[in-house]
Design an enzyme around this catalytic site. Structure first.
Site, PDB file in Angstrom:
ATOM      1  N   LYS A  13     -11.150  -1.880  -2.682  1.00  0.00           N
ATOM      2  CA  LYS A  13     -10.977  -1.250  -1.367  1.00  0.00           C
ATOM      3  C   LYS A  13     -10.873   0.266  -1.506  1.00  0.00           C
ATOM      4  CE  LYS A  13      -7.127  -3.556  -0.698  1.00  0.00           C
ATOM      5  NZ  LYS A  13      -7.019  -4.395  -1.912  1.00  0.00           N
ATOM      6  N   ARG A  88      -2.792  -6.593   6.967  1.00  0.00           N
ATOM      7  CA  ARG A  88      -2.524  -7.538   5.902  1.00  0.00           C
ATOM      8  C   ARG A  88      -1.820  -8.775   6.423  1.00  0.00           C
ATOM      9  NH1 ARG A  88      -2.282  -3.597   1.893  1.00  0.00           N
ATOM     10  NH2 ARG A  88      -2.365  -4.339  -0.253  1.00  0.00           N
ATOM     11  N   ARG A 122      -6.735   0.145 -14.639  1.00  0.00           N
ATOM     12  CA  ARG A 122      -6.789   1.184 -13.598  1.00  0.00           C
ATOM     13  C   ARG A 122      -5.900   2.365 -13.949  1.00  0.00           C
ATOM     14  NH1 ARG A 122      -5.770  -0.255  -7.417  1.00  0.00           N
ATOM     15  NH2 ARG A 122      -3.820  -1.117  -8.199  1.00  0.00           N
ATOM     16  N   ARG A 156      -0.192   2.676 -12.019  1.00  0.00           N
ATOM     17  CA  ARG A 156       0.686   2.327 -10.912  1.00  0.00           C
ATOM     18  C   ARG A 156       1.740   1.344 -11.406  1.00  0.00           C
ATOM     19  NH1 ARG A 156      -2.900   0.861  -5.702  1.00  0.00           N
ATOM     20  NH2 ARG A 156      -1.401  -0.856  -5.610  1.00  0.00           N
ATOM     21  N   ARG A 167       1.562  -9.998  -6.337  1.00  0.00           N
ATOM     22  CA  ARG A 167       0.702  -9.467  -5.265  1.00  0.00           C
ATOM     23  C   ARG A 167      -0.394 -10.473  -4.939  1.00  0.00           C
ATOM     24  NH1 ARG A 167      -0.852  -4.237  -8.208  1.00  0.00           N
ATOM     25  NH2 ARG A 167      -2.408  -3.957  -6.591  1.00  0.00           N
TER      26      ARG A 167
HETATM   27  P1  AP5 Z   1      -9.301  -0.345  -6.498  1.00  0.00           P
HETATM   28  O1  AP5 Z   1     -10.424   0.152  -5.632  1.00  0.00           O
HETATM   29  O2  AP5 Z   1      -8.243   0.628  -6.858  1.00  0.00           O
HETATM   30  O3  AP5 Z   1      -8.670  -1.683  -5.886  1.00  0.00           O
HETATM   31  P2  AP5 Z   1      -8.053  -1.969  -4.468  1.00  0.00           P
HETATM   32  O4  AP5 Z   1      -8.846  -3.020  -3.781  1.00  0.00           O
HETATM   33  O5  AP5 Z   1      -7.793  -0.707  -3.700  1.00  0.00           O
HETATM   34  O6  AP5 Z   1      -6.717  -2.687  -4.933  1.00  0.00           O
HETATM   35  P3  AP5 Z   1      -5.211  -2.252  -4.797  1.00  0.00           P
HETATM   36  O7  AP5 Z   1      -4.529  -2.758  -6.026  1.00  0.00           O
HETATM   37  O8  AP5 Z   1      -5.050  -0.813  -4.462  1.00  0.00           O
HETATM   38  O9  AP5 Z   1      -4.836  -3.143  -3.564  1.00  0.00           O
HETATM   39  P4  AP5 Z   1      -3.497  -3.568  -3.062  1.00  0.00           P
HETATM   40  O10 AP5 Z   1      -3.888  -4.125  -1.745  1.00  0.00           O
HETATM   41  O11 AP5 Z   1      -2.736  -4.467  -3.956  1.00  0.00           O
HETATM   42  O12 AP5 Z   1      -2.633  -2.217  -3.065  1.00  0.00           O
HETATM   43  P5  AP5 Z   1      -2.274  -1.152  -1.924  1.00  0.00           P
HETATM   44  O13 AP5 Z   1      -2.183   0.178  -2.538  1.00  0.00           O
HETATM   45  O14 AP5 Z   1      -3.121  -1.333  -0.732  1.00  0.00           O
HETATM   46  O15 AP5 Z   1      -9.956  -0.966  -7.815  1.00  0.00           O
HETATM   47  C1  AP5 Z   1      -9.168  -1.430  -8.899  1.00  0.00           C
HETATM   48  C2  AP5 Z   1      -9.714  -0.974 -10.234  1.00  0.00           C
HETATM   49  O16 AP5 Z   1     -10.949  -1.607 -10.493  1.00  0.00           O
HETATM   50  C3  AP5 Z   1      -9.983   0.539 -10.333  1.00  0.00           C
HETATM   51  O17 AP5 Z   1      -9.601   0.969 -11.602  1.00  0.00           O
HETATM   52  C4  AP5 Z   1     -11.505   0.671 -10.138  1.00  0.00           C
HETATM   53  O18 AP5 Z   1     -12.045   1.755 -10.863  1.00  0.00           O
HETATM   54  C5  AP5 Z   1     -11.981  -0.657 -10.673  1.00  0.00           C
HETATM   55  N1  AP5 Z   1     -13.114  -1.189  -9.911  1.00  0.00           N
HETATM   56  C6  AP5 Z   1     -13.233  -1.274  -8.596  1.00  0.00           C
HETATM   57  N2  AP5 Z   1     -14.427  -1.838  -8.259  1.00  0.00           N
HETATM   58  C7  AP5 Z   1     -15.035  -2.109  -9.399  1.00  0.00           C
HETATM   59  C8  AP5 Z   1     -16.269  -2.683  -9.690  1.00  0.00           C
HETATM   60  N3  AP5 Z   1     -17.127  -3.107  -8.754  1.00  0.00           N
HETATM   61  N4  AP5 Z   1     -16.596  -2.828 -10.969  1.00  0.00           N
HETATM   62  C9  AP5 Z   1     -15.729  -2.414 -11.955  1.00  0.00           C
HETATM   63  N5  AP5 Z   1     -14.530  -1.835 -11.712  1.00  0.00           N
HETATM   64  C10 AP5 Z   1     -14.191  -1.689 -10.443  1.00  0.00           C
HETATM   65  O19 AP5 Z   1      -0.798  -1.655  -1.553  1.00  0.00           O
HETATM   66  C11 AP5 Z   1       0.267  -1.547  -2.457  1.00  0.00           C
HETATM   67  C12 AP5 Z   1       1.510  -2.168  -1.865  1.00  0.00           C
HETATM   68  O20 AP5 Z   1       1.893  -1.462  -0.670  1.00  0.00           O
HETATM   69  C13 AP5 Z   1       1.408  -3.625  -1.439  1.00  0.00           C
HETATM   70  O21 AP5 Z   1       1.610  -4.505  -2.510  1.00  0.00           O
HETATM   71  C14 AP5 Z   1       2.500  -3.697  -0.373  1.00  0.00           C
HETATM   72  O22 AP5 Z   1       3.767  -3.809  -0.964  1.00  0.00           O
HETATM   73  C15 AP5 Z   1       2.405  -2.346   0.308  1.00  0.00           C
HETATM   74  N6  AP5 Z   1       1.505  -2.339   1.479  1.00  0.00           N
HETATM   75  C16 AP5 Z   1       0.342  -1.624   1.599  1.00  0.00           C
HETATM   76  N7  AP5 Z   1      -0.261  -1.879   2.773  1.00  0.00           N
HETATM   77  C17 AP5 Z   1       0.537  -2.786   3.414  1.00  0.00           C
HETATM   78  C18 AP5 Z   1       0.438  -3.456   4.654  1.00  0.00           C
HETATM   79  N8  AP5 Z   1      -0.604  -3.257   5.486  1.00  0.00           N
HETATM   80  N9  AP5 Z   1       1.423  -4.335   4.989  1.00  0.00           N
HETATM   81  C19 AP5 Z   1       2.460  -4.561   4.172  1.00  0.00           C
HETATM   82  N10 AP5 Z   1       2.611  -3.954   2.997  1.00  0.00           N
HETATM   83  C20 AP5 Z   1       1.655  -3.078   2.605  1.00  0.00           C
HETATM   84 MG    MG Z   2      -6.116   0.529  -3.377  1.00  0.00          MG
END
Ligand code: AP5
Ligand code: MG
Length: 226
Positions: A13, A88, A122, A156, A167
């Protein structure tokens, strides 16, 4: 272009939102990034959300909805936006409908096995939030330093294997009704995100153009993809 990117942790994402933002000059709004910034600045909100994020749990709906609602009212979001990580929960999806009519919800589909491997490699720039990976492209050119500002990259805290597993569990428990909600309203687009960024990004662009959601011309041509 008002779009939402959804998917499991590690689906890409943040990665695709960042490329779309640079290429089309549309803001990337990530609830995760907003919360991490609040934690780093040790604000009142940061102190509240920290305990949830550290355990891999969701932040309560009322807090997240208020944060997103405020952010979407800022002037830069009027031409469009890329929402990353919101909604979410079903409650969040319904609240978003009250705030704005989104054009599409792109579900980046990734297997658990692929995502866990990606998250273990990552690395993030604490200055500009760019995302790198030590196993896949984009790899940092110089040993764990940001290519753009030279800052030392960080891991992270919630990418520790135990928290990643939590998660995942939360994702699978909460996500089905959201996917159904958008399928019924005809907004859901599914993209296989298991391949490399260079292969997946053109598919994301093409599917948005075909559905007439992406009509903008690039504001920058030489954006790094993978
Ligand atoms: P990356 O693009 O960073 O992954 P992502 O989908 O953004 O995954 P996240 O881990 O950030 O998602 P998340 O939903 O757990 O965390 P968030 O910050 O939103 O890609 C990952 C890695 O893979 C990178 O190193 C990249 O280079 C590599 N990669 C990507 N695509 C690739 C490909 N095609 N091929 C090879 N490599 C690739 O949320 C964190 C926390 O915040 C949550 O756990 C929760 O506690 C809270 N939170 C956030 N939003 C909410 C909400 N709406 N409601 C409640 N709590 C929330
Ligand atoms: Mg992310």
């Amino acid at each position: 272009m008002k779009i939402v990117l959804i998917g499991a942790p590690g689906a890409g994402k943040g990665t695709y939102a960042q490329i779309l933002r640079e290429k089309y000059c549309i803001p990337h709004i990530s609830t995760g990034d907003i919360f991490r910034e609040e934690i780093a600045r040790d604000t009142e909100l940061g102190r509240v959300v920290k305990s949830y994020i550290e355990k891999g749990l969701l932040v309560p709906d009322e807090i997240v909805i208020e944060v997103v609602s405020k952010r979407l009212k800022q002037p830069d979001a009027s031409r469009g936006f890329i929402l990353d990580g919101f909604p979410r929960t079903l409650e969040q999806a319904k609240a978003l409908d009250e705030i704005v009519d989104v054009d599409a919800v792109v579900h980046l589909v990734v297997s658990e096995e692929v995502a866990v491997r990606r998250l273990s490699g990552r690395r993030i720039c604490p200055v500009c939030n760019r995302v790198y990976n030590i196993y896949y492209e984009p790899k940092p050119r110089e040993d764990e330093k940001c290519d753009y500002d030279g800052a030392q990259l960080i891991r992270r805290p919630d990418d520790e294997p135990e928290v990643v597993r939590n998660r995942y569990r939360v994702f699978y428990e909460t996500f089905k009704p959201i996917i159904e909600y958008y399928r019924v309203s005809n907004k859901l687009i599914e993209v296989d995100s298991n391949k490399s960024i260079k292969e997946v990004f053109p598919v994301v662009e093409e599917v948005l153009r075909r559905n007439k959601i992406l009509r903008l011309q690039p504001c920058k041509e030489d954006v790094r993809v993978g």
